[in-house]
Design an enzyme around this catalytic site. Structure first.
Site, PDB file in Angstrom:
ATOM      1  N   HIS A  37      -0.911   1.295   0.027  1.00  0.00           N
ATOM      2  CA  HIS A  37      -1.357   2.238   1.055  1.00  0.00           C
ATOM      3  C   HIS A  37      -2.387   1.574   1.972  1.00  0.00           C
ATOM      4  O   HIS A  37      -2.336   1.737   3.194  1.00  0.00           O
ATOM      5  CB  HIS A  37      -1.953   3.478   0.397  1.00  0.00           C
ATOM      6  N   ASP A 142      -3.947   8.830   5.260  1.00  0.00           N
ATOM      7  CA  ASP A 142      -2.866   8.851   4.274  1.00  0.00           C
ATOM      8  C   ASP A 142      -2.559  10.285   3.888  1.00  0.00           C
ATOM      9  O   ASP A 142      -3.455  11.139   3.839  1.00  0.00           O
ATOM     10  CB  ASP A 142      -3.286   8.046   3.033  1.00  0.00           C
ATOM     11  N   ALA A 361       0.012 -13.233  -4.353  1.00  0.00           N
ATOM     12  CA  ALA A 361       0.834 -14.132  -3.547  1.00  0.00           C
ATOM     13  C   ALA A 361       1.031 -13.543  -2.151  1.00  0.00           C
ATOM     14  O   ALA A 361       1.110 -12.315  -2.001  1.00  0.00           O
ATOM     15  CB  ALA A 361       2.189 -14.330  -4.216  1.00  0.00           C
ATOM     16  N   GLN A 363       3.097 -12.267   0.055  1.00  0.00           N
ATOM     17  CA  GLN A 363       4.492 -11.831   0.002  1.00  0.00           C
ATOM     18  C   GLN A 363       5.197 -11.887   1.353  1.00  0.00           C
ATOM     19  O   GLN A 363       6.344 -12.331   1.445  1.00  0.00           O
ATOM     20  CB  GLN A 363       4.571 -10.406  -0.558  1.00  0.00           C
ATOM     21  N   HIS A 378      10.278  -3.881  -7.326  1.00  0.00           N
ATOM     22  CA  HIS A 378      10.092  -2.513  -7.771  1.00  0.00           C
ATOM     23  C   HIS A 378      10.485  -1.517  -6.678  1.00  0.00           C
ATOM     24  O   HIS A 378      10.614  -0.326  -6.935  1.00  0.00           O
ATOM     25  CB  HIS A 378       8.630  -2.284  -8.153  1.00  0.00           C
ATOM     26  N   TRP A 381       7.592   0.962  -0.874  1.00  0.00           N
ATOM     27  CA  TRP A 381       8.059   0.995   0.513  1.00  0.00           C
ATOM     28  C   TRP A 381       7.560  -0.200   1.322  1.00  0.00           C
ATOM     29  O   TRP A 381       8.257  -0.690   2.212  1.00  0.00           O
ATOM     30  CB  TRP A 381       7.673   2.315   1.173  1.00  0.00           C
ATOM     31  N   ASP A 402       7.886   6.884  -5.740  1.00  0.00           N
ATOM     32  CA  ASP A 402       8.993   6.959  -4.782  1.00  0.00           C
ATOM     33  C   ASP A 402      10.012   5.851  -4.987  1.00  0.00           C
ATOM     34  O   ASP A 402      11.060   5.835  -4.324  1.00  0.00           O
ATOM     35  CB  ASP A 402       8.451   6.890  -3.352  1.00  0.00           C
ATOM     36  N   GLN A 403       9.739   4.922  -5.889  1.00  0.00           N
ATOM     37  CA  GLN A 403      10.565   3.724  -6.028  1.00  0.00           C
ATOM     38  C   GLN A 403      12.022   3.995  -6.424  1.00  0.00           C
ATOM     39  O   GLN A 403      12.929   3.330  -5.886  1.00  0.00           O
ATOM     40  CB  GLN A 403       9.899   2.760  -7.012  1.00  0.00           C
TER      41      GLN A 403
END
Length: 485
Positions: A37, A142, A361, A363, A378, A381, A402-403
């Protein structure tokens, strides 16, 4: 903590003559203090500053430090364009991340989220200070921070925008399925809500669900909703959310401004270049699978063993980020988190084919590297959006929240990924043979090549959407024009 703090209910009054010299708008970002988030709203902060609008990023000192340290994809100098405002959180019980295969949800984060509710008064005070200096104070918060910022409605020149931090498909289908039939004031096409979607069971703990539902009851004061997606990805569901707002008589605007992350990634050079990026420089284009499960998931030792064996046997090159879930304070509580261990000799055996990264890392920079041809994820979002905007297909292994729905969306709706396992089997250990086969399917099979073509086409569309005159580009312009009116 669930009782609203006592506030001076007298609304701020600003004389018209005092507003005449105020011509600038200011934006205040209020993120939920969890990496996925924090990261999205930091990316959005960068986007907004490119329009010359000042942005204040409001959070605890620790979480502000965390999100700055983990920034990647932007020039590090760009952080100087954002004002970070550190607020103090009250002390709270902070248990270490749980390692439980049957319940991977990060329940340890609930005390932190409860502590953030105490930010209501200091954030309101900060907004009041800004309201005297600027013609309009725009608060972007949020979805789960509505409680903290709700007093923006007491500020005559203040307005709020609710940020939905998950996929529009996931959000709409979840809302629609939870609504009583009598409240569904229009019909939805059967293709929009497939029958075979994963259940919500096991996604969120009952305690956290109750807590979040109570927070969302504070919503209703916002002027609009913002999404980290592009209409070329799930525009149909943004449209359905717009329709749902209208059907409920809410006159609010919906803006799909994503992807928030840059699609042209700036990487550090020289001695500051991450070691795994140097390793990727030596690999063949599209030959490496990147394995990462985000900042809220801790695999069990048994699952780590199976994953290690599967990656070793598959024959493909890989970068594996092996770490536990973040504690609530990644600086003060790091010693509470026991690092995962691999069997002796493993890294020596795979050194010609893979590397294991045991810390944070970069990403986005990894996914942008031409040597990366797949992502085992995983399906948070953030990771989905970054993967789509870099043209990388996904091996979906959802853990919580939500995954599962995001995984269904990328594998069944967009068809740019393959499910590692069905959600109904979430309590089972995924065996090394299944992992080996799944990696081969993604990286070298004909099915995998078809997914690669589809994600490359989607990548082209996403990049086009944020290019000049693209759909997200125009939507960003419309949003900036609206808040600067």
């Amino acid at each position: 903590q669930n009782q609203p703090p006592k506030l001076d209910q007298l609304k701020i009054t600003l004389q018209n003559e005092n507003l005449e010299h105020l011509t600038k708008v200011v934006v205040v970002m209020v993120p939920l203090p969890a990496q996925g988030h924090l990261n999205q709203l930091l990316h959005l902060s960068h986007v907004i500053t490119t329009y010359g609008i000042p942005v204040h990023y409001a959070g605890s000192a620790s979480h502000n430090r965390q999100v700055k340290l983990r920034l990647n994809g932007w020039d590090s100098q760009s952080l100087t364009n954002i004002h970070f405002n550190d607020f103090e959180l009250p002390s709270y019980n902070s248990p270490p991340p749980n390692i439980d295969h049957s319940n991977p949800f990060p329940q340890h984060s609930q005390p932190l989220l409860e502590a953030t509710m105490h930010l209501r008064q200091p954030v309101f005070h900060f907004m009041k200070q800004l309201s005297i200096k600027y013609s309009r104070v725009v608060v972007i918060h949020d979805n789960s921070m509505a409680y903290v910022v709700q007093d923006v409605k007491l500020i005559p020149n203040g307005e709020a925008y609710n940020f939905i931090p998950i996929c529009a498909f996931t959000y709409f289908t979840s809302v629609w399925e939870s609504m009583p039939q009598e409240e569904k004031l229009f019909k939805v096409d059967r293709n929009d809500i497939p029958e075979c979607m994963p259940s919500k069971e096991g996604c969120v703990s009952e305690e956290m669900l109750e807590f979040l539902v109570n927070l969302l009851k504070c919503l209703g004061f916002e002027s609009g909703w913002l999404y980290n997606t592009s209409r070329v990805i799930d525009g149909r569901y943004v449209e359905l959310l717009e329709k749902l707002s209208s059907a409920k008589g809410k006159n609010i605007k919906h803006y799909a401004l994503g992807p928030f992350n840059p699609v042209v990634v700036k990487s550090e050079s020289g001695k500051n270049r991450n070691q795994c990026l140097k390793w990727l420089d030596e690999q063949v284009k599209g030959s490496v699978i990147y394995v990462s499960f985000g900042s809220t998931t801790s695999l069990t030792d048994d699952q780590i063993e199976e994953l290690a064996n599967g990656l070793e046997r598959c024959g493909e090159k890989f970068i594996w980020v092996l770490r536990r879930a973040d504690p609530n304070d990644v600086f003060a509580e790091a010693d509470k988190v026991k690092r995962p261990q691999l069997r002796s000799g493993y890294e020596e055996r795979i050194k010609d084919r893979g590397i294991v990264v045991k810390d944070w890392a970069p990403q986005l920079e990894i996914l942008a590297h031409p040597s990366v041809g797949g992502l085992m994820s995983h399906c948070g979002w953030n990771s989905c959006m970054e993967s789509m905007s870099m043209g990388v297909p996904i091996l979906a292994w959802p853990m919580h929240s939500d995954q599962p729905m995001n995984s269904f969306f990328v594998s069944n709706m967009l068809r740019i990924g393959v499910l590692m396992r069905d959600w109904e089997h979430r309590d089972e250990i995924v065996k090394s043979s299944e992992i080996e086969n799944a990696v081969k399917t993604l990286m070298v099979s004909e099915k995998g090549m078809e997914m690669k073509k589809r994600v490359e086409e989607l990548d082209k569309a996403v990049r086009g959407s944020v290019a000049e005159r693209g759909i997200s580009y125009l939507e960003r312009d419309a949003f900036i024009a609206h808040i600067s009116r």
